[in-house]
Design an enzyme around this catalytic site. Structure first.
Site, PDB file in Angstrom:
ATOM      1  N   ASN A 157       0.544  -0.725  -1.393  1.00 52.49           N
ATOM      2  CA  ASN A 157       0.322  -1.012  -2.803  1.00 52.49           C
ATOM      3  C   ASN A 157       0.373   0.307  -3.567  1.00 52.49           C
ATOM      4  OD1 ASN A 157      -1.339  -1.261  -5.341  1.00 52.49           O
ATOM      5  ND2 ASN A 157      -1.345  -3.412  -4.687  1.00 52.49           N
TER       6      ASN A 157
ATOM      7  N   SER B  12      -4.403 -12.671  -2.801  1.00 53.24           N
ATOM      8  CA  SER B  12      -3.927 -11.302  -2.960  1.00 53.24           C
ATOM      9  C   SER B  12      -5.028 -10.290  -2.659  1.00 53.24           C
ATOM     10  CB  SER B  12      -3.401 -11.100  -4.381  1.00 53.24           C
ATOM     11  OG  SER B  12      -2.808  -9.836  -4.504  1.00 53.24           O
TER      12      SER B  12
ATOM     13  N   SER C  59       1.935  -6.291  -4.693  1.00 49.47           N
ATOM     14  CA  SER C  59       1.414  -6.133  -6.046  1.00 49.47           C
ATOM     15  C   SER C  59       0.227  -7.076  -6.192  1.00 49.47           C
ATOM     16  CB  SER C  59       2.497  -6.446  -7.074  1.00 49.47           C
ATOM     17  OG  SER C  59       2.024  -6.094  -8.362  1.00 49.47           O
ATOM     18  N   GLU C  60      -0.894  -6.571  -6.679  1.00 51.97           N
ATOM     19  CA  GLU C  60      -2.139  -7.342  -6.599  1.00 51.97           C
ATOM     20  C   GLU C  60      -2.168  -8.551  -7.523  1.00 51.97           C
ATOM     21  OE1 GLU C  60      -1.909  -4.140  -7.550  1.00 51.97           O
ATOM     22  OE2 GLU C  60      -3.404  -3.627  -9.067  1.00 51.97           O
ATOM     23  N   ASN C  61      -1.183  -8.680  -8.420  1.00 49.31           N
ATOM     24  CA  ASN C  61      -1.117  -9.917  -9.201  1.00 49.31           C
ATOM     25  C   ASN C  61      -0.460 -11.063  -8.439  1.00 49.31           C
ATOM     26  OD1 ASN C  61       1.219  -8.303  -9.513  1.00 49.31           O
ATOM     27  ND2 ASN C  61       1.861  -9.450 -11.300  1.00 49.31           N
TER      28      ASN C  61
END
Lengths: 220, 223, 223, 220
Positions: free
Chosen positions: A25, A90, A48-50
């Site tokens: 990330n 996530s 991607s943390e979304n």
């Protein structure tokens, strides 16, 4: 040194740290640039943390895909093998230790590996987003940052006085001049660039650190 | 059983003092028409749970402009400088959580978990005063589940029963918020007959959904 | 990076005294070939986490027959009368949890949650001695996360990266166990090129998977 | 009375309790039969805790679908709108209060609505499966059971002496002779069948219960 060149130097060095095939990330700023400076033949998978694993490069302006952004709110693309998931999955991935590495910026790093990077003094920063989750959750935390702040203030300090993101969280610290690694005994200088002396480095680095007997001087 | 509502009728359900979860991340995957309609309506003093509050006067930013929000719970409000100004002036209350703890707390509220222990944020400002606990030698901090009166969400497509699928990173907080509110309203771009979606690809089972609001696809392109 | 292993090589990774999660519910969605190969091998004193222990000498029932199991953690062992006999004789240790608490504890272990509070089982034999806590006036009982050295799972299809999809009710515990073990081995009936699965339909992202074992589809029809 | 007819009578009465369109989980035994005795025009959606919403009827033996079973391990089919999910989501749905009703069998029901139904004395029952989750999680709990045990022992008691599944959990109790509803004051007899008297019912029902002023006598 031109600031853009400084950033590229840091990103390029950070890219070398990543094993082939690792899941990573990248935070905003210098960390995002790391993807552009991977050595030939090295593949990494970006999370991607979304809610996306397998983030591809930015699209050209005319090929922007609706509903496809990274956590920095920038348009991205898919790769072969991309998948999507909700925010709980996530961050489960992040918190559960399933990411190999997070590369993130830093405002202050202490000699014990504490990191402050969410609350910029004097600025209206309202919330840490996913920074705390990433820094605690990822197996390896690489901080990629300029050695000193814009005003020349040290960033690599004995003790952070800015609000903490996580304690004893940093594994590797990469600046334009040096690479430090953190172990149970503290902070170890492993690499220095050829355009700075050990004394000059010490002068801009208040943190206490050991110097590796295998210290590498990297030509720049 | 699922209800199909107009944007107007759905927006009117939201009364002042309600707590409301709003899907989306950075104005992607949020129910744009419902948000705008509620901004134009009379409901005020809302407690909003959302990752962010949009950008100035866009998305949830409109609720900030229109002074709809008493308190916001989320992870990152910096995108919208109006929030900072109102916060400094004491016009809005903020509760900021690490993003993953926020997501997990919403899921917990949806699945009947009262609270949970996480290592994230331990010792930081964001967990000041929260209970801690040692489990198998590791220190954790407690986070309580979140629950709301309403959720307003966005999905790509629903079937007539209310099963949902999403589009790319517009999924984000929508599936977990669908579980965590008493009444869940979903803005969708298409409603297809039951049986049209593959049983394996449905992300949100219809049991979590109370009402669908069909909107024109053209007005919901994001990006 | 994902490894592709033969059934033999994968089974040999499991050493005595290991803890191991096994996917499946009532012999559906379990990794049949891996289970049989481990039954034939030398590993013993295993701590097994599985919903049930199959039926007599079938599925995990073979591990019961072959005395592989020191302790089993799960929700319902009654399908297999051999378990009851060995339990009465003190030859197997059992830890029984409400099925949803078992599932949630596995997920918690997978997502870095140390433990959580649930109302299920409060005051019953299955939570005797567990800590309780009042949250917003409601009493909950604590459950600790589960984690294992290995998970052996079954999926319908993987892509070359290790992304997984499942088939109908053979999904059950597999996606959550994939997250909750140090090393996750998945028996699959087909491996397709990366990009062949729709990004929206992937249930288990490849980051949770360590090794794939490709088996003949004909031998894996269930039902 | 033939036991099968008794079971059908209970199942048929339980089916009347379900509003059209409700989402229901049916336990094994009599509860499973409820789906076969729904009044004309009534649709309910069945959830099975092994990860399925929208469970269809049993297939003919030659049309069994691999990998498609209910929580009682019986082959089932899909309907239009079926979806699958993992066990954590399934029990999240249950625990989170998203099911309208669970219909479940009972070994003992107390006058305060406590339910014992997982541990059969003298039998090797090892674990409660999903019973505790369902009984605590569902918005409405209907216990559908024969009025007394096979040996004639009462099942509707002042206090359960068998291991408890959940306390104060039962909303409606349906037997071949009676329908009881539980409220804050305890147990209320709402309906009795025409083939038993109030005195006869009392004699096989040790629990204390009130009799509804609107008591219905159902012709059978």
């Amino acid at each position: 040194m031109d600031e853009e060149l400084v950033k590229i130097r840091i990103a390029r060095r950070a890219a070398q740290e990543l094993p082939n095939g690792s899941v990573v990330n990248l935070g905003v700023g210098i960390p995002t640039m790391v993807a552009d400076y991977l050595p030939d033949g090295k593949t990494i998978y970006l999370q991607s943390e979304n809610g996306m694993l397998g983030v591809g490069p930015s699209p050209t302006p005319d090929a922007v895909i609706p509903n496809l952004i990274n956590a920095g709110r920038k348009p991205v693309t898919e790769i072969a093998g991309t998948c999507y998931f909700d925010s709980a999955v996530s961050f489960g991935m992040i918190r559960g230790g399933h990411l190999d590495t997070t590369i993130i910026g830093g405002l202050q790093v202490s000699e014990t590996g504490d990191l402050a990077n969410w609350q910029v003094p004097g600025k209206d920063v309202l919330g840490a987003g996913g920074a705390m989750d990433l820094v605690v959750g990822a197996k390896q935390v690489i901080v990629a940052t300029q050695h000193t702040a814009k005003d020349g203030a040290p960033k690599i300090v004995r003790k952070c006085d800015m609000p903490i993101t996580a304690y004893q969280a940093v594994d590797v610290l990469i600046t334009e001049y040096a690479v430090f690694r953190f172990d149970s005994e503290g902070m170890l200088l492993e690499e220095i660039t050829s355009d700075i002396t050990l004394d000059e480095l010490k002068a801009i680095t208040p943190a206490t650190y050991r110097i590796s007997p295998k210290l590498v001087v990297r030509e720049v | 059983m699922i209800e199909q509502l107009s944007v107007d009728d759905a927006a009117k359900l939201i009364k002042s003092e309600s707590s409301i979860m709003v899907g989306g991340f950075g104005n992607i995957g949020n129910p744009k028409q419902l948000i705008d309609k509620i901004a134009d309506g009379n409901a005020t003093n809302l407690t909003v749970m959302a990752n962010d509050l949009g950008t100035p006067n866009v998305g949830l930013g409109r609720w900030v402009t229109e002074n709809k929000i008493k308190k916001a719970i989320g992870s990152y409000f910096t995108y919208n400088k109006d929030v900072a100004r109102k916060y400094r002036e004491g016009l809005i209350e903020l509760f900021m959580m690490p993003q993953g703890t926020f997501a997990e707390a919403i899921r917990a509220g949806g699945v009947g978990i009262g609270g949970f222990y996480t290592r994230i944020g331990l010792g930081t400002e964001l967990t000041e005063g929260h209970e801690t606990k040692i489990i198998d030698g590791i220190e954790y901090v407690f986070a309580k589940a979140l629950h709301a009166d309403f959720a307003i969400l966005h999905a790509k497509k629903a079937d007539e029963l209310g099963n949902l699928i999403y589009d790319k990173t517009a999924r984000n907080f929508n599936p977990i918020m669908a579980m965590a509110a008493d009444y869940c309203i979903v803005e969708v771009e298409e409603i297809v007959p039951a049986g049209s979606l593959s049983p394996e690809e449905i992300v949100t089972p219809f049991v979590f959904v109370d009402a669908l609001v069909l909107v024109e696809r053209s007005c919901c392109q994001h990006g």
